[in-house]
Design a protein around this motif. Sequence first.
Motif, PDB file in Angstrom:
ATOM      1  N   GLU A   3       0.826  -1.200   0.000  1.00  0.00           N
ATOM      2  CA  GLU A   3       0.000   0.000   0.000  1.00  0.00           C
ATOM      3  C   GLU A   3       0.857   1.246   0.000  1.00  0.00           C
ATOM      4  O   GLU A   3       1.956   1.265   0.577  1.00  0.00           O
ATOM      5  CB  GLU A   3      -0.874  -0.012   1.268  1.00  0.00           C
ATOM      6  N   LEU A   4       0.364   2.301  -0.653  1.00  0.00           N
ATOM      7  CA  LEU A   4       0.942   3.631  -0.558  1.00  0.00           C
ATOM      8  C   LEU A   4      -0.169   4.565  -0.104  1.00  0.00           C
ATOM      9  O   LEU A   4      -1.255   4.558  -0.697  1.00  0.00           O
ATOM     10  CB  LEU A   4       1.477   4.121  -1.899  1.00  0.00           C
ATOM     11  N   VAL A   5       0.097   5.350   0.912  1.00  0.00           N
ATOM     12  CA  VAL A   5      -0.914   6.244   1.456  1.00  0.00           C
ATOM     13  C   VAL A   5      -0.361   7.657   1.500  1.00  0.00           C
ATOM     14  O   VAL A   5       0.631   7.929   2.178  1.00  0.00           O
ATOM     15  CB  VAL A   5      -1.354   5.800   2.862  1.00  0.00           C
ATOM     16  N   ARG A  19       3.548  20.258   2.620  1.00  0.00           N
ATOM     17  CA  ARG A  19       4.408  19.098   2.508  1.00  0.00           C
ATOM     18  C   ARG A  19       3.533  17.851   2.457  1.00  0.00           C
ATOM     19  O   ARG A  19       2.785  17.564   3.402  1.00  0.00           O
ATOM     20  CB  ARG A  19       5.396  18.980   3.665  1.00  0.00           C
ATOM     21  N   LEU A  20       3.634  17.142   1.361  1.00  0.00           N
ATOM     22  CA  LEU A  20       2.906  15.884   1.213  1.00  0.00           C
ATOM     23  C   LEU A  20       3.785  14.731   1.680  1.00  0.00           C
ATOM     24  O   LEU A  20       5.001  14.764   1.521  1.00  0.00           O
ATOM     25  CB  LEU A  20       2.519  15.660  -0.251  1.00  0.00           C
ATOM     26  N   SER A  21       3.141  13.730   2.244  1.00  0.00           N
ATOM     27  CA  SER A  21       3.840  12.526   2.680  1.00  0.00           C
ATOM     28  C   SER A  21       3.256  11.314   1.967  1.00  0.00           C
ATOM     29  O   SER A  21       2.054  11.257   1.702  1.00  0.00           O
ATOM     30  CB  SER A  21       3.691  12.326   4.193  1.00  0.00           C
ATOM     31  N   CYS A  22       4.103  10.355   1.696  1.00  0.00           N
ATOM     32  CA  CYS A  22       3.688   9.082   1.104  1.00  0.00           C
ATOM     33  C   CYS A  22       4.312   7.971   1.936  1.00  0.00           C
ATOM     34  O   CYS A  22       5.534   7.792   1.914  1.00  0.00           O
ATOM     35  CB  CYS A  22       4.156   8.989  -0.342  1.00  0.00           C
ATOM     36  N   VAL A  79       8.194   8.958   1.725  1.00  0.00           N
ATOM     37  CA  VAL A  79       8.714   9.937   0.771  1.00  0.00           C
ATOM     38  C   VAL A  79       7.887  11.196   0.892  1.00  0.00           C
ATOM     39  O   VAL A  79       6.657  11.128   1.047  1.00  0.00           O
ATOM     40  CB  VAL A  79       8.682   9.379  -0.659  1.00  0.00           C
ATOM     41  N   TYR A  80       8.565  12.327   0.819  1.00  0.00           N
ATOM     42  CA  TYR A  80       7.908  13.620   0.998  1.00  0.00           C
ATOM     43  C   TYR A  80       7.989  14.441  -0.288  1.00  0.00           C
ATOM     44  O   TYR A  80       8.908  14.279  -1.087  1.00  0.00           O
ATOM     45  CB  TYR A  80       8.588  14.406   2.118  1.00  0.00           C
ATOM     46  N   LEU A  81       7.033  15.338  -0.427  1.00  0.00           N
ATOM     47  CA  LEU A  81       7.099  16.336  -1.490  1.00  0.00           C
ATOM     48  C   LEU A  81       6.840  17.693  -0.849  1.00  0.00           C
ATOM     49  O   LEU A  81       5.711  17.980  -0.450  1.00  0.00           O
ATOM     50  CB  LEU A  81       6.088  16.059  -2.598  1.00  0.00           C
ATOM     51  N   GLN A  82       7.890  18.470  -0.721  1.00  0.00           N
ATOM     52  CA  GLN A  82       7.761  19.823  -0.198  1.00  0.00           C
ATOM     53  C   GLN A  82       7.424  20.747  -1.351  1.00  0.00           C
ATOM     54  O   GLN A  82       8.163  20.808  -2.344  1.00  0.00           O
ATOM     55  CB  GLN A  82       9.079  20.265   0.464  1.00  0.00           C
ATOM     56  N   MET A  83       6.309  21.449  -1.223  1.00  0.00           N
ATOM     57  CA  MET A  83       5.831  22.314  -2.293  1.00  0.00           C
ATOM     58  C   MET A  83       5.799  23.752  -1.799  1.00  0.00           C
ATOM     59  O   MET A  83       5.084  24.065  -0.846  1.00  0.00           O
ATOM     60  CB  MET A  83       4.434  21.875  -2.744  1.00  0.00           C
ATOM     61  N   ASN A  84       6.568  24.594  -2.436  1.00  0.00           N
ATOM     62  CA  ASN A  84       6.644  26.005  -2.085  1.00  0.00           C
ATOM     63  C   ASN A  84       6.156  26.865  -3.242  1.00  0.00           C
ATOM     64  O   ASN A  84       6.118  26.412  -4.388  1.00  0.00           O
ATOM     65  CB  ASN A  84       8.081  26.391  -1.729  1.00  0.00           C
ATOM     66  N   CYS A  96       1.173   9.423  -5.078  1.00  0.00           N
ATOM     67  CA  CYS A  96       2.502   8.848  -5.104  1.00  0.00           C
ATOM     68  C   CYS A  96       2.402   7.449  -5.712  1.00  0.00           C
ATOM     69  O   CYS A  96       1.341   6.815  -5.689  1.00  0.00           O
ATOM     70  CB  CYS A  96       3.168   8.809  -3.738  1.00  0.00           C
ATOM     71  N   ALA A  97       3.517   7.005  -6.257  1.00  0.00           N
ATOM     72  CA  ALA A  97       3.559   5.722  -6.933  1.00  0.00           C
ATOM     73  C   ALA A  97       4.958   5.141  -6.792  1.00  0.00           C
ATOM     74  O   ALA A  97       5.921   5.881  -6.570  1.00  0.00           O
ATOM     75  CB  ALA A  97       3.190   5.868  -8.399  1.00  0.00           C
TER      76      ALA A  97
END
Length: 131
Positions: A3-5, A19-22, A79-84, A96-97
């Motif tokens: 699973e990915l959440v 900041r998104l988290s996966c 895994v994170y995605l920091q979005m500014n 996320c994949a």
Amino acid sequence: QVELVESGGGLVQPGGSLRLSCVVSGFSSDDHAIGWFRQAPGKEREGLSCISGSDGSTYYADSVKGRFTISGDNAKNTVYLQMNGLKPEDTAVYYCAADPLGQGGTFYSKRYYLEGNMDLWGKGTLVTVSS
């Protein structure tokens, strides 16, 4: 269970950050490439960024380079995605994949991953950029 959440989406004003988290489970992030994608209403899915769980190498789409930063924490299988500097046009469902790395930990090309050649997908988190 594999699973990915995703989490961390929400409403943010233009110019703001999120900041998104996966979080991945059922497999190890350190032998996978994990990427972030988005799909806005009425538009095709867009590949944004990808990271190698093996050595931390990264790819970015031109549309987000310099504004978004991908990072990973293998100990947390996250895994994170920091979005500014978010813009209204960043409004989308973000996914996320993951895809297994190639033999010997090969991290394939930017085009390969950002075109969506991924085995496993999360269900997405909504990001809305609006005043």
